[in-house]
Design a protein around this motif. Structure first.
Motif, short mmCIF file in Angstrom:
data_model
loop_
_atom_site.label_atom_id
_atom_site.label_comp_id
_atom_site.label_asym_id
_atom_site.label_seq_id
_atom_site.Cartn_x
_atom_site.Cartn_y
_atom_site.Cartn_z
N SER A 164 0.81 -1.21 0.00
CA SER A 164 0.00 0.00 0.00
C SER A 164 0.84 1.27 0.00
O SER A 164 0.33 2.36 -0.24
CB SER A 164 -0.95 0.01 1.20
N TYR A 165 2.14 1.14 0.28
CA TYR A 165 3.01 2.33 0.36
C TYR A 165 4.14 2.29 -0.66
O TYR A 165 4.57 3.34 -1.16
CB TYR A 165 3.58 2.44 1.77
N TYR A 166 4.65 1.09 -0.96
CA TYR A 166 5.71 0.92 -1.95
C TYR A 166 5.31 -0.19 -2.91
O TYR A 166 5.87 -1.29 -2.89
CB TYR A 166 7.05 0.59 -1.28
N ALA A 167 4.33 0.10 -3.76
CA ALA A 167 3.76 -0.93 -4.63
C ALA A 167 4.78 -1.53 -5.59
O ALA A 167 4.66 -2.69 -5.99
CB ALA A 167 2.58 -0.36 -5.42
N PHE A 168 5.81 -0.74 -5.93
CA PHE A 168 6.81 -1.25 -6.88
C PHE A 168 7.61 -2.40 -6.31
O PHE A 168 8.24 -3.15 -7.06
CB PHE A 168 7.74 -0.13 -7.33
N MET A 169 7.59 -2.58 -4.99
CA MET A 169 8.37 -3.65 -4.37
C MET A 169 7.75 -5.02 -4.57
O MET A 169 8.40 -6.04 -4.33
CB MET A 169 8.57 -3.37 -2.88
N ASP A 170 6.48 -5.06 -4.98
CA ASP A 170 5.89 -6.36 -5.31
C ASP A 170 5.44 -6.42 -6.77
O ASP A 170 5.75 -7.36 -7.48
CB ASP A 170 4.75 -6.72 -4.36
N GLU A 171 4.75 -5.39 -7.25
CA GLU A 171 4.26 -5.43 -8.63
C GLU A 171 5.40 -5.40 -9.63
O GLU A 171 5.34 -6.05 -10.68
CB GLU A 171 3.29 -4.27 -8.89
N GLY A 172 6.44 -4.64 -9.33
CA GLY A 172 7.58 -4.59 -10.24
C GLY A 172 8.25 -5.94 -10.39
O GLY A 172 8.66 -6.34 -11.48
N TRP A 173 8.37 -6.68 -9.27
CA TRP A 173 9.00 -8.00 -9.34
C TRP A 173 8.11 -9.01 -10.03
O TRP A 173 8.59 -9.83 -10.83
CB TRP A 173 9.38 -8.48 -7.93
N ALA A 174 6.81 -9.00 -9.74
CA ALA A 174 5.92 -9.94 -10.42
C ALA A 174 5.92 -9.70 -11.93
O ALA A 174 5.88 -10.64 -12.73
CB ALA A 174 4.50 -9.82 -9.87
N THR A 175 6.01 -8.43 -12.33
CA THR A 175 6.08 -8.09 -13.75
C THR A 175 7.39 -8.57 -14.36
O THR A 175 7.43 -9.04 -15.51
CB THR A 175 5.92 -6.57 -13.92
N THR A 176 8.46 -8.49 -13.60
CA THR A 176 9.77 -8.96 -14.08
C THR A 176 9.77 -10.47 -14.25
O THR A 176 10.20 -11.00 -15.30
CB THR A 176 10.86 -8.53 -13.10
N PHE A 177 9.29 -11.19 -13.25
CA PHE A 177 9.23 -12.65 -13.36
C PHE A 177 8.30 -13.08 -14.49
O PHE A 177 8.51 -14.10 -15.13
CB PHE A 177 8.76 -13.26 -12.04
N GLU A 178 7.28 -12.27 -14.73
CA GLU A 178 6.31 -12.54 -15.79
C GLU A 178 6.99 -12.62 -17.16
O GLU A 178 6.74 -13.55 -17.94
CB GLU A 178 5.26 -11.44 -15.76
N ILE A 179 7.89 -11.66 -17.47
CA ILE A 179 8.55 -11.71 -18.78
C ILE A 179 9.62 -12.79 -18.81
O ILE A 179 9.82 -13.44 -19.85
CB ILE A 179 9.15 -10.34 -19.18
N LEU A 180 10.28 -13.03 -17.69
CA LEU A 180 11.34 -14.04 -17.69
C LEU A 180 10.77 -15.44 -17.88
O LEU A 180 11.28 -16.22 -18.69
CB LEU A 180 12.14 -13.95 -16.39
N ILE A 181 9.70 -15.77 -17.17
CA ILE A 181 9.10 -17.09 -17.37
C ILE A 181 8.40 -17.14 -18.72
O ILE A 181 8.38 -18.19 -19.38
CB ILE A 181 8.12 -17.45 -16.23
N GLY A 182 7.85 -16.01 -19.17
CA GLY A 182 7.21 -15.98 -20.48
C GLY A 182 8.18 -16.27 -21.60
O GLY A 182 7.85 -16.92 -22.59
N THR A 183 9.43 -15.81 -21.44
CA THR A 183 10.46 -16.10 -22.43
C THR A 183 10.73 -17.60 -22.50
O THR A 183 10.90 -18.17 -23.59
CB THR A 183 11.75 -15.34 -22.10
N ALA A 184 10.76 -18.25 -21.34
CA ALA A 184 10.99 -19.69 -21.31
C ALA A 184 9.81 -20.45 -21.90
O ALA A 184 9.99 -21.49 -22.56
CB ALA A 184 11.23 -20.15 -19.87
#
Length: 621
Positions: free
Chosen positions: A400-420
């Motif tokens: 609720s205060y630093y949303a980038f600390m979870d959404e940014g990582w989920a978005t990063t893992f999303e492209i990495l696993i998507g590449t695989a």
């Protein structure tokens, strides 16, 4: 108003250090490092603490009746050095009493009504007429001393919302329950009580606690929940309990409950009501779903090669949803990949369940996903939500205060696993389409630094939470290289799993884990109003090739390729990592070594999409 003043002062301080590029810390948060609860080494300080609770919750649900009844006992442990004279209670369901998510109208029947509340056995003061927000402070008759505990007994009820969202009615006899119980807010070492109002957009911040959950439903209703089912043989008929047990070691999907089974009404014990019991320890939340018309599939996957631990994978869905028939295998793939690649930390929980709903939302061990007709997109969404297991459920970040600390990582893992899963081109195209293009080609005059607290991010908030931080993580991976980036990330996760990291804990942990001085990089990406725009200003012939003069108009320290087309028609690609910007983040000269005559050169950022490509190409006269 105070928050806005704080933000203004914080940004002024940050900008005043622009030349030095120091990672300034707001004064109140800096006190945590001064007091020794946090450390410049990236690790929790020697005096780090966090509070904890034990929840014993009993819920009664009788669909299609939408009235939900609950009783709970909370034992709350004050591990802080502070004397607490009150407790802040979170009542997230009260979000429906105001104009809710996506501008929805108020639902005055949906708020929590506390029927009784006792603290250490004595009736406590509570007024439902005033307890209508998502925070309610409750005074304690006797102060809660450090290292002591308090017991709360609460009974409550509310009416489940019919809006399509994170929780509520999915169909007349299928409900998803989240944020359904009064809970004690986080009291931490850098802000004290978390009193951030929940308005339906930003997400959550919860302590790690232990849960026992009892869910009482009529016969023929199935229940899926966070945690481990403690009494399958009491609530399921023997053949279905056996199927569930078989799924715990099966790679293949086991169809525990099919449409025919549901029609036969022979899945559950045939008592008038059955009480399903679940337990989960050291976890940030619990959610559950009930239905008498959803299919139930399950399997399992090996997530830890050292211990040979397997995780159970389940899905609950309408039989007509073709994508959900694939969800067990999609989830098996995701858990396997995340456990063995990035972050390379074995999936930390015994189970995950995907439920067909409306939210595209993550919860501990649970996913509430909407039906998608495109299987590729369905898998992308599920990958993203399961990736949240690590951030914020393994790492207790403040969404609720630093949303980038979870959404940014989920978005990063999303492209990495998507590449695989789908190959680089498809994954990159997905990422650019959904995470980058709209932002990078939009206006940047009001761009806000990523470090801006989420409630104060008033321009391109979604980009500050998802795409921009994700690009920063990917840029750092490009600069450090895969192995060192993984080592640094795992250092951060080892330091802070089961705890409450804030951005500076991430910065310091990554520096410690990589052994690199990264202040300049983190300042560039998190403290500035930069964007992505490179300009290839000049190309000059040199004795060993060509010298490229490049201006960083946008400012972000991005990787890029110099794509060379030779006079003979052949091409070559020379990659530059963000390290080229370490000394000067505005103007650099890059030497391209080649003995061949170059016809043209183009700067291509790939997923780091340039805002203006018109100045990215040089052509020989």
């Amino acid at each position: 108003m105070l928050k806005r003043i704080f933000l203004f002062l914080f940004l002024c301080i940050a900008l005043s250090y622009a030349d030095a590029q120091t990672l300034t810390i707001p004064p109140r948060i800096d006190q945590a490092y001064t007091k020794g609860t946090r450390s410049l080494s990236g690790k929790p300080g020697k005096k780090y603490w966090e509070n904890h609770a034990r929840y014993n919750i009993s819920m009664t649900i009788t669909p299609p009746n939408r009235i939900i009844n609950g009783v709970e006992q909370i034992t709350y442990f004050n591990n802080s050095p502070d004397v607490l004279d009150s407790l802040n209670m979170k009542l997230i369901e009260n979000v429906h009493l105001a104009h809710g998510r996506r501008g929805g109208l108020a639902d005055t029947a949906a708020g929590i009504i506390v029927d009784d509340i006792k603290i250490n056995g004595a009736k406590a003061g509570w007024d439902n007429k005033t307890a209508v927000t998502t925070n309610q402070m409750v005074a304690l008759a006797s102060p809660l001393m450090p290292h002591d505990s308090v017991k709360l007994n609460i009974s409550w009820h509310y009416q489940l919302s019919t809006r399509e969202g994170r929780e509520g009615v999915i169909n007349p006899t299928t409900f998803y329950l989240a944020y359904f119980y009064p809970r004690v807010s986080v009291y931490d070492d850098y802000k004290g009580w978390d009193t951030q109002p929940h308005t339906g957009g930003l997400e959550f911040y919860n302590d790690f606690s232990d849960y026992t959950l009892h869910v009482t439903v009529p016969k023929n209703y199935l229940v899926w929940s966070t945690g481990t089912l403690q009494n399958p043989n009491q609530v399921l008929q023997p053949q279905f309990a056996k199927k569930l047990q078989e799924s715990m070691t099966s790679d293949s999907t086991v169809h525990i409950a099919t449409p025919q089974d549901l029609a036969n009404k022979n899945i559950t014990a045939q008592n008038e009501f059955n009480t399903w019991v679940w337990t989960a320890n050291n976890i940030t939340d619990v959610t559950f779903a009930v239905s008498d018309n959803y299919d139930w599939d399950a399997a399992s996957v090996l997530v830890d090669d050292k211990t040979h631990r397997r995780t159970n994978v389940q899905a609950a869905f309408a039989d007509s949803a073709q994508d959900f028939h694939h969800y067990v295998q999609f989830a098996r793939n995701a858990l396997n990949w995340f456990s063995h690649n990035l972050p390379g930390v074995p999936y930390p929980f015994p189970k995950t369940t995907s439920v067909q709903g409306y939210a595209d939302m993550e919860y501990p061990m649970m996913v509430n996903d909407s039906h998608e007709t495109d299987l590729g997109f369905a898998q992308l969404v599920q990958d993203h939500e399961i990736a949240h297991t690590y951030f914020p459920f393994y790492m207790g970040t403040n969404e609720s205060y630093y949303a980038f600390m979870d959404e940014g990582w989920a978005t990063t893992f999303e492209i990495l696993i998507g590449t695989a899963e789908k190959g680089k081109k498809v994954a990159d195209d997905f990422y650019k389409r959904f995470r980058v293009n709209r932002w990078t080609h939009g206006p940047h005059e009001k761009e806000m630094p990523i470090i801006t607290p989420s409630p104060e991010t008033t321009f391109n908030a979604g980009d500050n939470f998802y795409g921009k931080p994700s690009l920063s993580y990917l840029a750092l991976k490009d600069m450090l290289g895969d192995a060192l980036f993984k080592k640094a990330l795992q250092t951060y996760m080892s330091n802070w799993n089961g705890k409450h990291p804030i951005p500076w804990d991430y910065f310091y942990s990554m520096e410690a884990g990589s052994g690199k001085k990264l202040d300049w990089f983190f300042y560039n990406w998190f403290y500035t109003s930069y964007y992505i725009d490179l300009s290839l200003d000049k190309v000059e012939k040199a004795s060993d090739g060509y010298n490229l003069s490049i201006t960083n108009i946008g400012g972000f320290a991005v990787p890029f390729d110099a794509v060379l087309t030779y006079a003979d028609g052949t091409t070559d690609t020379i990659h530059q990592t963000p390290i080229v910007w370490e000394k000067d983040q505005k103007n650099i000269s890059v030497n391209i070594k080649t003995t061949k005559e170059v016809k043209s050169i183009t700067l291509d950022g790939g997923i780091f999409v340039d805002a203006d490509m018109k100045n990215n190409t040089w052509t020989a006269n």
